[in-house]
Design a protein around this motif. Structure first.
Motif, PDB file in Angstrom:
ATOM      1  N   ALA A  65       0.829  -1.208   0.000  1.00 57.97           N
ATOM      2  CA  ALA A  65       0.000   0.000   0.000  1.00 57.97           C
ATOM      3  C   ALA A  65       0.862   1.256   0.000  1.00 57.97           C
ATOM      4  CB  ALA A  65      -0.927  -0.012   1.219  1.00 57.97           C
ATOM      5  N   ARG A  66       1.990   1.236   0.741  1.00 59.64           N
ATOM      6  CA  ARG A  66       2.889   2.394   0.746  1.00 59.64           C
ATOM      7  C   ARG A  66       3.488   2.622  -0.639  1.00 59.64           C
ATOM      8  NH1 ARG A  66       4.369   0.397   5.924  1.00 59.64           N
ATOM      9  NH2 ARG A  66       6.117  -0.764   5.020  1.00 59.64           N
ATOM     10  N   LEU A  67       3.895   1.541  -1.283  1.00 59.03           N
ATOM     11  CA  LEU A  67       4.461   1.665  -2.622  1.00 59.03           C
ATOM     12  C   LEU A  67       3.439   2.246  -3.591  1.00 59.03           C
ATOM     13  CD1 LEU A  67       6.548   1.125  -4.860  1.00 59.03           C
ATOM     14  CD2 LEU A  67       5.661  -1.216  -4.987  1.00 59.03           C
ATOM     15  N   GLU A  68       2.228   1.735  -3.562  1.00 54.76           N
ATOM     16  CA  GLU A  68       1.214   2.197  -4.502  1.00 54.76           C
ATOM     17  C   GLU A  68       0.786   3.626  -4.205  1.00 54.76           C
ATOM     18  OE1 GLU A  68      -1.600  -1.010  -4.326  1.00 54.76           O
ATOM     19  OE2 GLU A  68      -0.298  -2.356  -5.495  1.00 54.76           O
ATOM     20  N   ALA A  69       0.811   4.026  -2.930  1.00 53.77           N
ATOM     21  CA  ALA A  69       0.539   5.432  -2.595  1.00 53.77           C
ATOM     22  C   ALA A  69       1.653   6.335  -3.113  1.00 53.77           C
ATOM     23  CB  ALA A  69       0.386   5.589  -1.082  1.00 53.77           C
ATOM     24  N   ALA A  70       2.896   5.866  -3.014  1.00 57.52           N
ATOM     25  CA  ALA A  70       4.021   6.639  -3.551  1.00 57.52           C
ATOM     26  C   ALA A  70       3.908   6.773  -5.061  1.00 57.52           C
ATOM     27  CB  ALA A  70       5.344   5.967  -3.176  1.00 57.52           C
ATOM     28  N   ALA A  71       3.509   5.702  -5.731  1.00 60.66           N
ATOM     29  CA  ALA A  71       3.322   5.749  -7.180  1.00 60.66           C
ATOM     30  C   ALA A  71       2.204   6.725  -7.548  1.00 60.66           C
ATOM     31  CB  ALA A  71       3.010   4.357  -7.704  1.00 60.66           C
ATOM     32  N   ARG A  72       1.128   6.700  -6.792  1.00 64.68           N
ATOM     33  CA  ARG A  72       0.012   7.615  -7.055  1.00 64.68           C
ATOM     34  C   ARG A  72       0.475   9.067  -6.965  1.00 64.68           C
ATOM     35  NH1 ARG A  72      -5.397   7.962  -7.127  1.00 64.68           N
ATOM     36  NH2 ARG A  72      -5.638   5.724  -6.892  1.00 64.68           N
ATOM     37  N   GLY A  73       1.276   9.380  -5.953  1.00 64.38           N
ATOM     38  CA  GLY A  73       1.754  10.736  -5.816  1.00 64.38           C
ATOM     39  C   GLY A  73       2.751  11.123  -6.887  1.00 64.38           C
ATOM     40  N   PHE A  74       3.681  10.234  -7.192  1.00 69.06           N
ATOM     41  CA  PHE A  74       4.727  10.557  -8.164  1.00 69.06           C
ATOM     42  C   PHE A  74       4.150  10.807  -9.544  1.00 69.06           C
ATOM     43  CE2 PHE A  74       8.051   9.606 -11.233  1.00 69.06           C
ATOM     44  CZ  PHE A  74       9.125  10.318 -10.726  1.00 69.06           C
ATOM     45  N   TRP A  75       3.219   9.950  -9.968  1.00 71.66           N
ATOM     46  CA  TRP A  75       2.663  10.063 -11.318  1.00 71.66           C
ATOM     47  C   TRP A  75       1.382  10.894 -11.369  1.00 71.66           C
ATOM     48  CZ3 TRP A  75       4.439   4.561 -10.945  1.00 71.66           C
ATOM     49  CH2 TRP A  75       5.681   4.398 -11.574  1.00 71.66           C
ATOM     50  N   ARG A  76       0.966  11.450 -10.230  1.00 70.82           N
ATOM     51  CA  ARG A  76      -0.227  12.300 -10.176  1.00 70.82           C
ATOM     52  C   ARG A  76      -1.433  11.572 -10.758  1.00 70.82           C
ATOM     53  NH1 ARG A  76       2.442  18.235 -11.775  1.00 70.82           N
ATOM     54  NH2 ARG A  76       4.032  18.191 -10.142  1.00 70.82           N
ATOM     55  N   VAL A  77      -1.683  10.410 -10.211  1.00 66.85           N
ATOM     56  CA  VAL A  77      -2.775   9.559 -10.676  1.00 66.85           C
ATOM     57  C   VAL A  77      -4.112  10.219 -10.322  1.00 66.85           C
ATOM     58  CG1 VAL A  77      -3.878   7.310 -10.387  1.00 66.85           C
ATOM     59  CG2 VAL A  77      -1.378   7.484 -10.495  1.00 66.85           C
ATOM     60  N   PRO A  78      -5.038  10.298 -11.269  1.00 68.96           N
ATOM     61  CA  PRO A  78      -6.327  10.930 -10.981  1.00 68.96           C
ATOM     62  C   PRO A  78      -7.131  10.148  -9.937  1.00 68.96           C
ATOM     63  CG  PRO A  78      -6.364   9.855 -13.120  1.00 68.96           C
ATOM     64  CD  PRO A  78      -4.950   9.821 -12.657  1.00 68.96           C
ATOM     65  N   ALA A  79      -8.027  10.858  -9.271  1.00 71.71           N
ATOM     66  CA  ALA A  79      -8.766  10.263  -8.156  1.00 71.71           C
ATOM     67  C   ALA A  79      -9.600   9.061  -8.575  1.00 71.71           C
ATOM     68  CB  ALA A  79      -9.663  11.327  -7.519  1.00 71.71           C
ATOM     69  N   GLY A  80     -10.073   9.040  -9.815  1.00 70.07           N
ATOM     70  CA  GLY A  80     -10.922   7.948 -10.261  1.00 70.07           C
ATOM     71  C   GLY A  80     -10.193   6.706 -10.724  1.00 70.07           C
ATOM     72  N   ALA A  81      -8.870   6.686 -10.595  1.00 71.07           N
ATOM     73  CA  ALA A  81      -8.064   5.530 -11.019  1.00 71.07           C
ATOM     74  C   ALA A  81      -7.368   4.906  -9.827  1.00 71.07           C
ATOM     75  CB  ALA A  81      -7.034   5.950 -12.061  1.00 71.07           C
ATOM     76  N   SER A  82      -7.054   3.625  -9.943  1.00 71.41           N
ATOM     77  CA  SER A  82      -6.299   2.890  -8.922  1.00 71.41           C
ATOM     78  C   SER A  82      -4.945   2.494  -9.472  1.00 71.41           C
ATOM     79  CB  SER A  82      -7.071   1.643  -8.473  1.00 71.41           C
ATOM     80  OG  SER A  82      -8.265   1.999  -7.818  1.00 71.41           O
ATOM     81  N   VAL A  83      -4.049   2.107  -8.569  1.00 73.21           N
ATOM     82  CA  VAL A  83      -2.687   1.722  -8.931  1.00 73.21           C
ATOM     83  C   VAL A  83      -2.443   0.286  -8.482  1.00 73.21           C
ATOM     84  CG1 VAL A  83      -0.234   2.219  -8.616  1.00 73.21           C
ATOM     85  CG2 VAL A  83      -1.892   4.099  -8.681  1.00 73.21           C
ATOM     86  N   LEU A  84      -1.827  -0.493  -9.332  1.00 68.36           N
ATOM     87  CA  LEU A  84      -1.453  -1.862  -8.991  1.00 68.36           C
ATOM     88  C   LEU A  84       0.022  -2.070  -9.280  1.00 68.36           C
ATOM     89  CD1 LEU A  84      -2.316  -4.790  -8.178  1.00 68.36           C
ATOM     90  CD2 LEU A  84      -2.615  -5.222 -10.635  1.00 68.36           C
ATOM     91  N   SER A  85       0.778  -2.534  -8.290  1.00 68.69           N
ATOM     92  CA  SER A  85       2.179  -2.887  -8.510  1.00 68.69           C
ATOM     93  C   SER A  85       2.269  -4.334  -8.956  1.00 68.69           C
ATOM     94  CB  SER A  85       2.998  -2.660  -7.234  1.00 68.69           C
ATOM     95  OG  SER A  85       2.407  -3.322  -6.128  1.00 68.69           O
ATOM     96  N   ALA A  86       3.291  -4.626  -9.761  1.00 70.03           N
ATOM     97  CA  ALA A  86       3.423  -5.944 -10.381  1.00 70.03           C
ATOM     98  C   ALA A  86       4.897  -6.287 -10.538  1.00 70.03           C
ATOM     99  CB  ALA A  86       2.739  -5.953 -11.752  1.00 70.03           C
ATOM    100  N   PRO A  87       5.211  -7.566 -10.767  1.00 68.61           N
ATOM    101  CA  PRO A  87       6.610  -7.971 -10.941  1.00 68.61           C
ATOM    102  C   PRO A  87       7.135  -7.655 -12.341  1.00 68.61           C
ATOM    103  CG  PRO A  87       5.212  -9.888 -11.098  1.00 68.61           C
ATOM    104  CD  PRO A  87       4.313  -8.735 -10.752  1.00 68.61           C
ATOM    105  N   GLY A  88       7.181  -6.375 -12.664  1.00 73.87           N
ATOM    106  CA  GLY A  88       7.667  -5.930 -13.968  1.00 73.87           C
ATOM    107  C   GLY A  88       6.528  -5.587 -14.900  1.00 73.87           C
TER     108      GLY A  88
END
Length: 320
Positions: A65-88
């Motif tokens: 969750a911390r990683l995906e929150a960091a990704a959301r902030g770095f890439w300025r992900v819009p509120a209506g989208a979610s982020v998923l981390s993956a092995p590449g």
């Protein structure tokens, strides 16, 4: 798949790398070679700060969750989208065709060929023009650096591969990710130079991210990748400094190649594409000096180089 639809033949997969084969052909020790066949940042994000539990415990949901929150902030992900981390990013590319019923997918080339291979392998018909149920936009494109626009995201399923977009964040199309059917992919291996970490991201509407998460299963990202990825994505100063250095180095590389008669025809600040008289002759000549480059089966005159660093500049200059 309807009975009258013939799947596309599996596209040939050609990639950068292959350094072991180059060593076997041209000689020298592997450590003597300068590998410019990929578009990976040659000065990676520093690998530090691990805890013993990163290696010994199952990956923690809070760390993900911390990683995906960091990704959301770095890439300025819009509120209506979610982020998923993956092995590449490649693990996500392989699953993109499973998000919709097989039909026609439009992939305009030349471009990164794993997308076509993934769709063809799942029974899709790969086309280069016309209407299609799915579309892939590599943004900026590999190898020519072509940029796409919002108007190009016109299929029911549109995959926007932004593996190389971190050198030009202002051109990102991530704001489209809250629209139904759009998936934006991000790679950690290129801009951060840590391809071996195997970390990538999908950004899309929550229901699409939930589908992908189910496909990946539990603990998709390793503990070390969770920690290092979160640290890097919350270090904007490193990113800004890196963009400035890469831009200067891309300009320097263009100057070196142009003085030898190569014509700049595209690329990004992580790789450059040139037109030369014979790409094979150029690759062989550089390889005899232990410099490995990328040529393509679709062109006899295009050669792509990643960026050198440190002593690699002198090695390339001598080879040229």
């Amino acid at each position: 798949m309807p009975a009258d639809r013939t799947p596309s033949p599996m596209p040939a997969r050609d990639h950068g790398g292959g350094l072991d084969a180059a060593v076997a052909r041209f000689g020298g020790a592997r450590g003597d070679w300068l590998d410019l066949s990929t578009g990976i940042n040659p000065r990676p994000y520093p690998v530090t700060g691990f805890a013993p539990s990163d290696w010994t415990a199952l990956p923690d949901a809070r760390a993900q969750a911390r990683l995906e929150a960091a990704a959301r902030g770095f890439w300025r992900v819009p509120a209506g989208a979610s982020v998923l981390s993956a092995p590449g990013a490649s693990a996500l590319i392989a699953r993109m065709p499973l998000l919709a019923t097989a039909g026609r997918v439009r992939i305009e080339g030349p471009t990164y060929n794993e997308h076509a291979a993934a769709f063809a392998g799942q029974g899709w018909t790969v086309v280069t023009e016309g209407a299609a149920e799915a579309r892939v936009l590599v943004h900026p494109n590999n190898p020519d650096g072509r940029l796409w626009s919002e108007a190009d995201a016109d299929a029911a399923l549109t995959v926007i591969d932004e593996s190389f977009c971190d050198v030009m964040p202002a051109r990102s199309l991530v704001h489209l990710a809250e629209r139904p059917g759009i998936v934006v992919l991000k790679s950690f291996g290129k801009f951060w130079g840590l391809a071996g970490l195997r970390l990538g991201f999908a950004i899309a509407r929550p229901e699409t991210v939930a589908q992908l998460a189910e496909m990946l299963g539990p603990w998709p990202v390793s503990g070390p990748a969770l920690r290092l990825g979160a640290a890097a994505l919350t270090n904007p100063a490193w990113a800004e400094d890196t963009r400035a250095r890469l831009a200067a180095d891309a300009e320097r590389l263009d100057g070196l190649m142009q003085r030898q008669g190569a014509e700049v025809v595209g690329g990004t600040d992580l790789f450059r594409l040139y037109r030369v008289g014979s790409a094979q002759d150029w690759q062989d000549r550089l390889a005899r000096h232990q410099v490995w480059t990328r040529i393509f089966p679709w062109s006899a005159t295009h050669i792509r180089l990643g960026l050198p660093d440190g002593e690699g500049w002198a090695q390339l200059e001598q080879a040229l």
